[in-house]
Each structure stands twice: as structure tokens, then as C-alpha cells.
Design an enzyme around this catalytic site. Structure first.
Site, PDB file in Angstrom:
ATOM      1  N   ASP A 299       6.206   0.768   6.505  1.00  0.00           N
ATOM      2  CA  ASP A 299       4.771   0.563   6.344  1.00  0.00           C
ATOM      3  C   ASP A 299       4.205   1.687   5.501  1.00  0.00           C
ATOM      4  O   ASP A 299       3.743   2.678   6.030  1.00  0.00           O
ATOM      5  CB  ASP A 299       4.091   0.515   7.725  1.00  0.00           C
ATOM      6  CG  ASP A 299       2.643   0.098   7.646  1.00  0.00           C
ATOM      7  OD1 ASP A 299       2.221  -0.374   6.579  1.00  0.00           O
ATOM      8  OD2 ASP A 299       1.932   0.249   8.656  1.00  0.00           O
TER       9      ASP A 299
ATOM     10  N   ASP B 129       3.453  -6.384   3.231  1.00  0.00           N
ATOM     11  CA  ASP B 129       3.058  -5.294   4.138  1.00  0.00           C
ATOM     12  C   ASP B 129       3.504  -5.619   5.554  1.00  0.00           C
ATOM     13  O   ASP B 129       2.716  -5.567   6.495  1.00  0.00           O
ATOM     14  CB  ASP B 129       1.534  -5.077   4.066  1.00  0.00           C
ATOM     15  CG  ASP B 129       1.086  -3.866   4.888  1.00  0.00           C
ATOM     16  OD1 ASP B 129       1.944  -3.019   5.214  1.00  0.00           O
ATOM     17  OD2 ASP B 129      -0.114  -3.773   5.207  1.00  0.00           O
TER      18      ASP B 129
ATOM     19  N   GLU C 175      -5.142   1.956   2.681  1.00  0.00           N
ATOM     20  CA  GLU C 175      -5.195   0.672   3.395  1.00  0.00           C
ATOM     21  C   GLU C 175      -5.363   0.953   4.872  1.00  0.00           C
ATOM     22  O   GLU C 175      -6.139   0.312   5.559  1.00  0.00           O
ATOM     23  CB  GLU C 175      -3.903  -0.129   3.162  1.00  0.00           C
ATOM     24  CG  GLU C 175      -3.938  -1.561   3.728  1.00  0.00           C
ATOM     25  CD  GLU C 175      -3.509  -1.663   5.201  1.00  0.00           C
ATOM     26  OE1 GLU C 175      -3.768  -2.696   5.820  1.00  0.00           O
ATOM     27  OE2 GLU C 175      -2.926  -0.702   5.725  1.00  0.00           O
ATOM     28  N   GLU C 176      -4.649   1.975   5.338  1.00  0.00           N
ATOM     29  CA  GLU C 176      -4.539   2.201   6.779  1.00  0.00           C
ATOM     30  C   GLU C 176      -5.846   2.604   7.447  1.00  0.00           C
ATOM     31  O   GLU C 176      -6.095   2.235   8.585  1.00  0.00           O
ATOM     32  CB  GLU C 176      -3.490   3.280   7.070  1.00  0.00           C
ATOM     33  CG  GLU C 176      -2.054   2.877   6.728  1.00  0.00           C
ATOM     34  CD  GLU C 176      -1.491   1.812   7.659  1.00  0.00           C
ATOM     35  OE1 GLU C 176      -2.233   1.304   8.511  1.00  0.00           O
ATOM     36  OE2 GLU C 176      -0.304   1.485   7.518  1.00  0.00           O
TER      37      GLU C 176
ATOM     38  N   HIS D 213       0.826  -1.218   0.000  1.00  0.00           N
ATOM     39  CA  HIS D 213       0.000   0.000   0.000  1.00  0.00           C
ATOM     40  C   HIS D 213       0.857   1.265   0.000  1.00  0.00           C
ATOM     41  O   HIS D 213       1.883   1.341   0.660  1.00  0.00           O
ATOM     42  CB  HIS D 213      -1.044   0.000   1.113  1.00  0.00           C
ATOM     43  CG  HIS D 213      -0.513  -0.013   2.514  1.00  0.00           C
ATOM     44  ND1 HIS D 213      -0.164   1.132   3.193  1.00  0.00           N
ATOM     45  CD2 HIS D 213      -0.287  -1.028   3.389  1.00  0.00           C
ATOM     46  CE1 HIS D 213       0.241   0.820   4.408  1.00  0.00           C
ATOM     47  NE2 HIS D 213       0.198  -0.485   4.559  1.00  0.00           N
TER      48      HIS D 213
ATOM     49  N   HIS E 270       3.804   2.440  12.781  1.00  0.00           N
ATOM     50  CA  HIS E 270       2.867   3.551  13.018  1.00  0.00           C
ATOM     51  C   HIS E 270       3.400   4.599  14.002  1.00  0.00           C
ATOM     52  O   HIS E 270       2.610   5.262  14.668  1.00  0.00           O
ATOM     53  CB  HIS E 270       1.510   3.027  13.522  1.00  0.00           C
ATOM     54  CG  HIS E 270       0.774   2.178  12.518  1.00  0.00           C
ATOM     55  ND1 HIS E 270      -0.445   1.610  12.779  1.00  0.00           N
ATOM     56  CD2 HIS E 270       1.076   1.811  11.251  1.00  0.00           C
ATOM     57  CE1 HIS E 270      -0.856   0.921  11.719  1.00  0.00           C
ATOM     58  NE2 HIS E 270       0.062   1.026  10.785  1.00  0.00           N
TER      59      HIS E 270
HETATM   60 ZN    ZN Z   1       0.005   0.096   8.953  1.00  0.00          ZN
HETATM   61 ZN    ZN Z   2       0.653  -1.648   6.234  1.00  0.00          ZN
END
Ligand code: ZN
Ligand code: ZN
Length: 468
Positions: A296, A355, A329-330, A284, A426
Site C-alpha cells: 500500500d 490500490d 491519498e492516505e 499512490h 497499514h
Molecule cells: Zn492505505
Molecule cells: Zn492505498
């Protein structure tokens, strides 16, 4: 020497060690790896394309929260990059989504031990008034404790769940302990809480909080919800242990900005067989807004595109390889939903997503129809020299490919080691410095070998058992 040979045999077959200890006969020999596949795989161990993509995307675009103008810049960057690499049919497919953006976010313990807290709003969090809220906390050591709290028992309070996630190689602890974030605030809101704080879903011990999406059930108004850094959460837990009521002051002012476009960027390596299905690989393109989204998921889009590029530069494969850099996606998966809606009627032979960062791939798992089992065996054999073992669970993980897998498309997972992924996941620390170029190259080599086998496999791949 003997031990090395035994370990190699184990890697190729994934038989438990006890199978040998109990004196069972040796397994059937793994299929030979073709010279073409081996050459492609080994050349990829010197790959620079993947690093170039991660470096470029994190430097020239940076954070790219879904549906924001930053994600739009990322799409334009992606089109330019994939076109420059020589991919065919490079295009963007957009879809509208509702967009959430971060505001002011501060917190402090008011009493009995006044001090500031390091925290960040969860995606989808509601907002406090600009001046904030002050309330007492109700403490829950685990998510289950929150679930068991009586109806109405959190009226006017701030719920605090402190469950601690510990790193595992397969990342399974994220699914278990992550529930506090995924659905905890919604549950707290239903029991009357006016806000919720959680211990970050992460395996580090720093003061960088981990954001991520939280989801409120239909009809439940979002309450302010934040993640404390793991060390701030542990500090708060120690205050709880001292037995006095604890009051927090929170200011969280995120807001919804309405409907804006997210988009999937698609690029192809055309195949020679018009009757064969597509191989879809990708990751993503969107990221959270605290770091620059290196692990990520810039690394995922980079690894899969770099591997596809190696097939692009050789003889055309039998099957078309479609690289998809998914949009949102998140925050809810609007990218995957849009891809599925637009392309579900095309024949897909196989999907695979990266991912989970860029550390070394240690395991491969399959979800293939019986007709394609020999191709799976050849993939496993080609991966073994990279130190990759064959797992026993059904492949097909990844939010972006879940709808395709559910519809019966075959899948392969190349699992990265998760032992350090959740130290940075994150957080503001998800930056280029987290990428180890050597491990990134091992990823590209594994993906290249997998694609070289599957895209040229003479077997019928077609549909398989749908993974629930
Ligand atoms: Zn993520
Ligand atoms: Zn991800």
C-alpha cells in the site's frame, strides 16, 4: 477436461453456474484475442520491472507519509526511475496540504489487570498531554453501539469499539467495519469522550496495530484516537467480560506541522491520435509511516507503470497513457484533488487505479459507455486465461480516481484478491516480504492486456454514466 472447458466458459462470461445447470443455451462466444495483445500479456508474465520498482522504493525511500520530507524524496526517486525507464513528459505537480506526524504512543491497562498495550495513533488523532491521560473505558461491541450511545454519556471516558473485521476476497468488510476508524473518534468526541481506542481494522491476529486516517467533523476538536492490535483488543474485551471497571493510561503526542507540499508524479506513453482522450493509470506514492508501504501502495504504482512500460517499448498506442503516482491519498486525498483541479478539462477516455496490494487479480469490472462495450468484451476475453472473471458491478473504485469517475470518465477495475491484504494493511508488516513475485507478474500481465486493448481501441470511449 470437460470440467476445465466449462470453467473456462464461466470465466469468460461470469454467468452463474445455475445458468448451465438449468440447461440454458451456451452464451455468445467471447471475441477472439488479437495476437498482439496475447503476446504482450504473456511476455508480461516474466516481468521484472514491477518488482524492481517495489524493491527500490521500499529500500531506497521506505515509509513516505504524505507531505513529509520522505514523500518529497519519494517524488525525486520516482522522477529518476520513470525517466530511466524511458517515459516521456515526466514531471511533478505539487500542492500544499496540512501535515500530521506521529509522536510518542504508549498505552497500558492500569486496573484491574495491569499490562502494556500495543497500539498506534490513527492519522488525524489529537494529542494527550505529555504525561498522558488516565480514564475508565466505555465498551461498545460494535460501531452501531457507539452511534446509539446517548449524548453526553461518554463524558470523561475513553470509548472502546471492538468490532472485528474478517477478510473477504473483495475487501468489502473493510468498508463496513472500517467505520469504527473512519468516523468513530469524531462520534465519541461529540458524546463527550476524552479519547478513543478501537480494535485495529485488520484480519490478522498479531500484535502489530493498523493505523489509518480518522476524520473529525468540522468544529469537533480531535481527541486522542488509537488502534489496539487485534490481539490486544481481544484481550481487553476479555477483561470487559469479567465485569469490573477498566482504567487505561494513554500517551499519544502526534502533532500538526502546518502546510507542506505533497505532489503527483506524472509520466506518459505518447499516443498517435491527437483527438483521442487520455488513459490514466496509477496508484499512490505516499504511504503510512509504520511499514515501508510495499502493498500500500508501492505495488500499485509499480504494476501500472510496468504495464505502461510494455506499451512504451512497442509501437506507439493510439491513446496517450498517462501514469500518475498520486501524492497524498492516505491522509485525505490532496493528490487526487490536485490532479482533478489541474486536469479536469483535458479529455480523459478511461481511468484505472491499483490500490489493493499485489495478490492475484481475480475479477474485472467495467464502467464503459455503450459505444465501448465491445472493447470491454475484448478486455474480458484477454484476461480470462489469467483466471480473471468478469464481475457485474460498476467499475471505478479507488480514492485517487473517484473525482474523475464521478465526473463521468469511463473506468475499469482489476480487483486483486483481498484474502490476506488486511493482515498487513497499514501495519509495520507492510514490507517487501509481503509481495509474491509470481502474483505480482500476473497483475502486470492483466494490466498490460487491458492497456493494450483500451489504448488501441478504435471505438469511441468518451464519457459514461457518472458513478455516484
Ligand atoms: Zn492505505
Ligand atoms: Zn492505498
Amino acid at each position: 477436461m470437460r470440467k476445465t472447458a466449462l470453467l473456462a466458459a464461466l470465466a469468460a462470461t461470469a454467468l452463474p453456474f445455475s445458468a448451465f445447470a438449468q440447461g440454458r443455451p451456451a452464451p455468445a462466444p467471447a471475441p477472439a484475442v488479437s495476437a498482439e495483445v496475447a503476446a504482450l500479456r504473456d511476455a508480461a508474465l516474466k516481468d521484472d520491472v514491477a518488482y524492481d520498482i517495489v524493491e527500490g522504493l521500499t529500500t531506497e525511500v521506505g515509509p513516505r507519509l504524505a507531505g513529509t520530507e520522505a514523500e518529497a524524496r519519494a517524488r525525486d526517486w520516482a522522477v529518476q526511475k520513470l525517466t530511466a525507464l524511458g517515459f516521456k513528459n515526466v514531471r511533478i505537480e505539487t500542492t500544499p496540504m496540512s501535515v500530521w506526524v506521529r509522536g510518542v504512543e504508549t498505552g497500558e491497562v492500569v486496573a484491574p489487570f495491569p499490562q502494556k498495550l500495543h497500539l498506534t495513533a490513527l492519522g488525524g488523532s489529537g494529542a494527550t498531554p505529555p504525561e498522558g491521560i488516565t480514564a475508565e473505558i466505555v465498551y461498545f461491541p460494535s460501531f452501531a453501539d457507539l452511534q446509539r450511545a446517548p449524548e453526553g454519556s461518554l463524558k470523561g471516558k475513553i470509548a472502546f469499539v471492538s468490532n472485528a473485521m474478517v477478510a473477504t476476497q473483495d475487501g468489502s468488510s473493510y468498508g463496513q467495519f472500517g467505520a469504527a476508524r473512519f468516523v468513530g473518534p469524531g462520534i465519541a468526541a461529540q458524546k463527550g469522550a476524552i479519547a478513543m481506542v478501537i480494535r485495529s481494522i485488520g484480519s490478522d491476529h498479531g500484535r502489530g496495530p493498523h493505523t489509518g486516517q480518522t476524520n473529525f467533523p468540522k468544529g469537533v476538536a480531535p481527541i486522542p484516537a488509537a488502534a489496539l492490535s487485534t490481539s490486544d483488543a481481544d484481550n481487553l474485551s476479555r477483561m470487559v467480560a469479567r465485569g469490573q471497571p477498566i482504567k487505561l493510561h494513554l500517551v499519544l503526542t502526534p502533532r500538526e506541522t502546518g502546510q507542506h507540499d505533497t505532489g503527483n508524479v506524472i509520466a506518459e506513453v505518447p499516443g498517435t491520435d491527437p483527438n483521442a482522450g487520455l488513459i490514466v493509470v496509477g496508484g499512490h506514492l505516499d504511504s503510512w509511516d509504520l511499514g515501508t508501504g510495499a502493498i500500500d501502495d508501492a505495488s500499485g504504482v509499480a504494476i501500472t507503470a510496468a504495464a505502461a512500460k510494455r506499451l512504451l517499448d512497442g509501437p506507439a498506442p493510439r491513446r496517450t497513457i498517462r501514469v500518475v503516482w498520486f501524492g497524498d491519498e492516505e491522509t485525505g486525498g490532496a493528490g487526487a484533488a490536485a490532479y482533478f483541479a489541474a486536469h479536469k478539462n483535458e479529455r480523459h477516455d478511461l481511468v484505472a487505479e491499483s490500490d489493493f496490494g499485489a495478490d492475484r487479480i481475480w475479477r474485472v469490472e467495467f464502467n464503459l459507455p455503450d459505444s465501448a462495450k465491445p472493447a470491454g468484451d475484448r478486455v474480458a476475453a484477454a484476461l480470462a486465461p489469467l483466471g480473471i472473471v468478469r464481475g457485474t458491478a460498476l467499475g471505478g473504485d479507488g480514492a485517487d480516481i473517484a473525482l474523475l469517475v464521478k465526473s463521468g470518465v469511463a473506468a475499469i477495475d482489476l480487483n486483486q484478491s483481498g484474502t490476506r491484504y488486511f493482515d498487513y494493511h497499514h501495519t509495520p508488516e507492510d514490507t517487501l516480504e509481503r509481495i509474491d513475485p509470481e502474483q505480482l507478474r500476473q497483475n502486470v500481465a492483466a494490466w498490460t492486456a487491458m492497456l493494450a486493448v483500451i489504448a488501441n481501441a478504435p471505438e469511441e470511449i468518451g464519457t459514461t454514466k457518472a458513478k455516484p
